[in-house]
Design a protein around this motif. Structure first.
Motif, mmCIF file in Angstrom:
data_model
loop_
_atom_site.group_PDB
_atom_site.id
_atom_site.type_symbol
_atom_site.label_atom_id
_atom_site.label_comp_id
_atom_site.label_asym_id
_atom_site.label_seq_id
_atom_site.Cartn_x
_atom_site.Cartn_y
_atom_site.Cartn_z
ATOM 1 N N THR A 1 0.939 -1.082 0.010
ATOM 2 C CA THR A 1 -0.022 0.131 -0.098
ATOM 3 C C THR A 1 0.921 1.200 0.093
ATOM 4 O OG1 THR A 1 -0.047 -0.429 2.456
ATOM 5 C CG2 THR A 1 -1.946 -0.956 1.200
ATOM 6 N N GLY A 2 2.037 0.909 -0.122
ATOM 7 C CA GLY A 2 3.029 2.349 -0.163
ATOM 8 C C GLY A 2 4.359 1.729 -0.018
ATOM 9 N N SER A 3 5.370 2.882 -0.241
ATOM 10 C CA SER A 3 6.781 2.265 -0.398
ATOM 11 C C SER A 3 7.471 1.954 0.962
ATOM 12 C CB SER A 3 7.585 3.483 -0.954
ATOM 13 O OG SER A 3 7.631 4.433 0.166
ATOM 14 N N MET A 4 7.906 0.876 0.834
ATOM 15 C CA MET A 4 8.424 0.211 2.181
ATOM 16 C C MET A 4 9.341 1.144 3.036
ATOM 17 S SD MET A 4 10.473 -3.171 2.834
ATOM 18 C CE MET A 4 10.322 -4.328 1.701
ATOM 19 N N HIS A 5 8.833 1.092 4.335
ATOM 20 C CA HIS A 5 9.384 2.039 5.287
ATOM 21 C C HIS A 5 10.247 1.415 5.987
ATOM 22 C CE1 HIS A 5 8.997 4.201 9.508
ATOM 23 N NE2 HIS A 5 8.708 4.965 8.562
ATOM 24 N N ILE A 6 11.397 2.035 6.590
ATOM 25 C CA ILE A 6 12.397 1.677 7.403
ATOM 26 C C ILE A 6 11.896 0.673 8.323
ATOM 27 C CG2 ILE A 6 12.692 3.465 9.052
ATOM 28 C CD1 ILE A 6 15.604 2.336 6.982
ATOM 29 N N GLY A 7 10.790 0.764 9.138
ATOM 30 C CA GLY A 7 10.152 -0.043 10.211
ATOM 31 C C GLY A 7 9.861 -1.544 9.590
ATOM 32 N N ASN A 8 9.320 -1.387 8.410
ATOM 33 C CA ASN A 8 8.752 -2.680 7.764
ATOM 34 C C ASN A 8 10.295 -3.315 7.498
ATOM 35 O OD1 ASN A 8 6.830 -0.712 6.021
ATOM 36 N ND2 ASN A 8 6.122 -1.965 7.298
ATOM 37 N N LEU A 9 11.174 -2.828 7.084
ATOM 38 C CA LEU A 9 12.639 -3.444 6.772
ATOM 39 C C LEU A 9 13.080 -4.204 7.918
ATOM 40 C CD1 LEU A 9 14.698 -4.113 4.204
ATOM 41 C CD2 LEU A 9 15.755 -1.973 5.233
ATOM 42 N N ARG A 10 12.938 -3.457 9.130
ATOM 43 C CA ARG A 10 13.501 -3.893 10.350
ATOM 44 C C ARG A 10 12.675 -5.006 10.723
ATOM 45 N NH1 ARG A 10 12.725 -0.979 15.998
ATOM 46 N NH2 ARG A 10 10.532 -1.317 15.368
ATOM 47 N N THR A 11 11.365 -5.161 10.592
ATOM 48 C CA THR A 11 10.670 -6.573 10.726
ATOM 49 C C THR A 11 10.906 -7.313 10.123
ATOM 50 O OG1 THR A 11 8.577 -4.946 11.289
ATOM 51 C CG2 THR A 11 8.328 -7.018 11.017
ATOM 52 N N ALA A 12 11.288 -7.403 8.803
ATOM 53 C CA ALA A 12 11.862 -8.419 7.838
ATOM 54 C C ALA A 12 13.176 -8.764 8.333
ATOM 55 C CB ALA A 12 11.785 -7.795 6.426
ATOM 56 N N PHE A 13 13.909 -8.094 8.763
ATOM 57 C CA PHE A 13 15.179 -8.532 9.198
ATOM 58 C C PHE A 13 15.195 -9.440 10.407
ATOM 59 C CE2 PHE A 13 17.430 -4.541 7.176
ATOM 60 C CZ PHE A 13 17.697 -5.315 6.053
ATOM 61 N N TYR A 14 14.549 -9.014 11.258
ATOM 62 C CA TYR A 14 14.295 -9.788 12.473
ATOM 63 C C TYR A 14 13.524 -10.988 12.417
ATOM 64 C CZ TYR A 14 15.434 -5.488 15.259
ATOM 65 O OH TYR A 14 16.000 -4.360 15.851
ATOM 66 N N ALA A 15 12.459 -11.023 11.425
ATOM 67 C CA ALA A 15 12.031 -12.232 11.338
ATOM 68 C C ALA A 15 12.648 -13.106 10.593
ATOM 69 C CB ALA A 15 10.431 -11.875 10.471
ATOM 70 N N TYR A 16 13.456 -12.626 9.639
ATOM 71 C CA TYR A 16 14.438 -13.674 8.761
ATOM 72 C C TYR A 16 15.403 -14.164 9.883
ATOM 73 C CZ TYR A 16 17.900 -14.656 5.548
ATOM 74 O OH TYR A 16 18.730 -15.433 4.490
ATOM 75 N N ALA A 17 15.867 -13.405 10.632
ATOM 76 C CA ALA A 17 17.293 -13.852 11.604
ATOM 77 C C ALA A 17 16.514 -14.852 12.633
ATOM 78 C CB ALA A 17 17.854 -12.639 12.138
#
Ligand code: GLU
Length: 435
Positions: free
Chosen positions: A11-27
């Motif tokens: 729904t919009g351009s990926m925000h720095i907070g979303n990226l952080r969630t992705a890194f944490y979930a990935y790790a």
């Protein structure tokens, strides 16, 4: 098996907070040899932006995040519909025909209790029949504390809309169960949805996964992170000239800390050292100077050719320079830039003659300095010799020369700069000042 997911909405351009969630979930998944799932939550068709899902995939790929499985919610509508119907059948949800009138943007009813809940309608939107005065509690695995709500404060949330799409509340529960997600990690904003989800899990007979809400990223000026001082979208930061390696390193430390004081992490290292006990309870501040510092460190780690390629890709003026000069310029600015985009401010004088130079920048002996410098450049005499032989103050001499050639006080070393710029152009610039 630990299975986590990153579930962005396109729904919009990926925000720095979303990226952080992705890194944490990935790790969290990869540290435990688990699986990381990418799920596009595209059930709100009104807010969806074109190309949103591809942009998310592209960005994750830039950061080297690989997903083991990929799902799009709009391709799974049947699953949600069945779940909604089951909830109605079992008496935990009801059809509502005043959906639009009585719904707020986020799917909650304006009134906590929907007027349709006891009408026994047989079609319409599906809403959750929230019970009175029951306590819902869960232990947040990020915040390490119990959070409770009384259902009397929770509205009859919409689960399935008349457009045939589920709301977030239903889709997220059905999918997290169907995809066997063991740990749900999401932004703090989503906390108010959690009691609704827990009810839906219970009514559908599903086990509730571990759920953790990440802290909010704060602006240095107070409040939640805003765009006041520059981009906070991932795409915007990349365009500004931040390297993915630096963004990764900076972002993972916004709300998580390792046991030792280690600061530099590649994605692989982050996965290796990841420990959910390292999640911080306080809200981290987005410190741009720190990001600049990381970026500078990672720029210095690049080979000259790698950096050259980044300049080549992002700066059209640089592209027009002679091939052999490009690498020379790269080496010259490498120690001095914080972002790829700093090249222009630092090296512009190579491709653009300085426009009106502020004459107040020059020292009082500038004419003498520049006359001697010009002679020396013509005859290829080293400039240090000129300064010494004429008893000039070294700093003043070179500063005047620097300003004449580049138009500013802050540039790469002037001797090398003159060499790259070439005799002819350098002399021409000096003459222009002396005229
Ligand atoms: N679609 C939600 C988002 O855009 C997902 C929240 C969650 O992870 O549950 O962030």
């Amino acid at each position: 098996m630990i299975r986590t997911r990153f579930a962005p909405s396109p729904t919009g351009s990926m925000h720095i907070g979303n990226l952080r969630t992705a890194f944490y979930a990935y790790a969290l998944a990869k540290h435990n040899n688990g699986e990381f799932i990418l799920r596009i939550e595209d059930t709100d068709k009104k807010r969806e932006i074109e190309g949103g899902a591809n942009d998310i995939k592209d960005l994750l790929t830039i950061f080297d995040i690989k997903w083991d499985e990929y799902y799009i919610q709009s391709e799974r509508l049947d699953l949600y519909k069945k779940a909604a119907e089951k909830l109605v059948e079992d008496g935990h949800a009801f059809y509502c025909q005043c959906e639009a009138k009585n719904a707020k943007e986020d799917g909650f009813s304006k009134d906590l209790r929907d007027p349709c809940r006891d009408k026994n309608l047989t079609s319409g939107a599906v809403k959750l029949k929230v019970p009175e005065n029951e306590w819902i509690t869960f232990k947040d695995f990020v915040l390490q504390k119990k959070v409770s709500w009384n259902t009397s404060t929770i509205g009859d949330a919409t689960l399935f809309k008349t457009d045939g799409f589920p709301t977030y509340h239903l889709a997220v529960v059905v999918d997290d169960n169907d995809l066997k997600i063991s740990h749900v990690l999401r932004g703090h904003d989503w906390m108010p949805s959690t009691p609704i989800h827990i009810l839906v899990y219970k009514y559908l007979g599903f086990d509730v996964p571990e759920i953790g809400h990440l802290t909010d990223i704060m602006d240095p000026d107070g409040g939640k992170l805003s765009k006041r001082k520059g981009s906070t979208s991932v795409r915007g930061l990349l365009t500004e000239g931040y390297l993915p390696e630096a963004l990764l390193n900076f972002v993972i430390l916004l709300g998580w800390a390792p046991k030792d004081n280690r600061e530099m992490f590649t994605l692989e290292e982050f996965v290796k050292y990841f420990d959910p006990n390292g999640f911080q309870k306080g809200n981290p501040v987005f410190n741009r100077e720190k990001l600049d510092w990381f970026n500078g460190e990672y720029i210095r780690k690049l080979s000259d050719t790698e950096l050259y390629e980044k300049f080549q890709f992002s700066n059209s003026n640089f592209q027009t320079m002679e091939e052999n000069k490009k690498l020379q310029i790269t080496k010259l600015v490498k120690d001095r830039i914080k972002k790829i985009s700093d090249l222009d401010a630092l090296a512009k004088f190579f491709w653009e003659e300085p426009k009106e130079i502020d004459m107040n920048l020059f020292g009082k002996n500038y004419k003498e300095h520049l006359t001697k410098a010009q002679e020396a450049i013509e005859k290829s005499i080293p400039l240090d010799t000129v300064s010494k032989n004429n008893d000039f103050k070294v700093g003043d001499f070179f500063m005047d020369l620097r300003i004449a050639i580049t138009g500013t006080k802050f540039t790469p070393p002037i001797n090398e700069s003159i060499e790259i710029l070439g005799k002819e152009k350098s002399i021409k610039r000096i003459r222009k000042i002396l005229e």
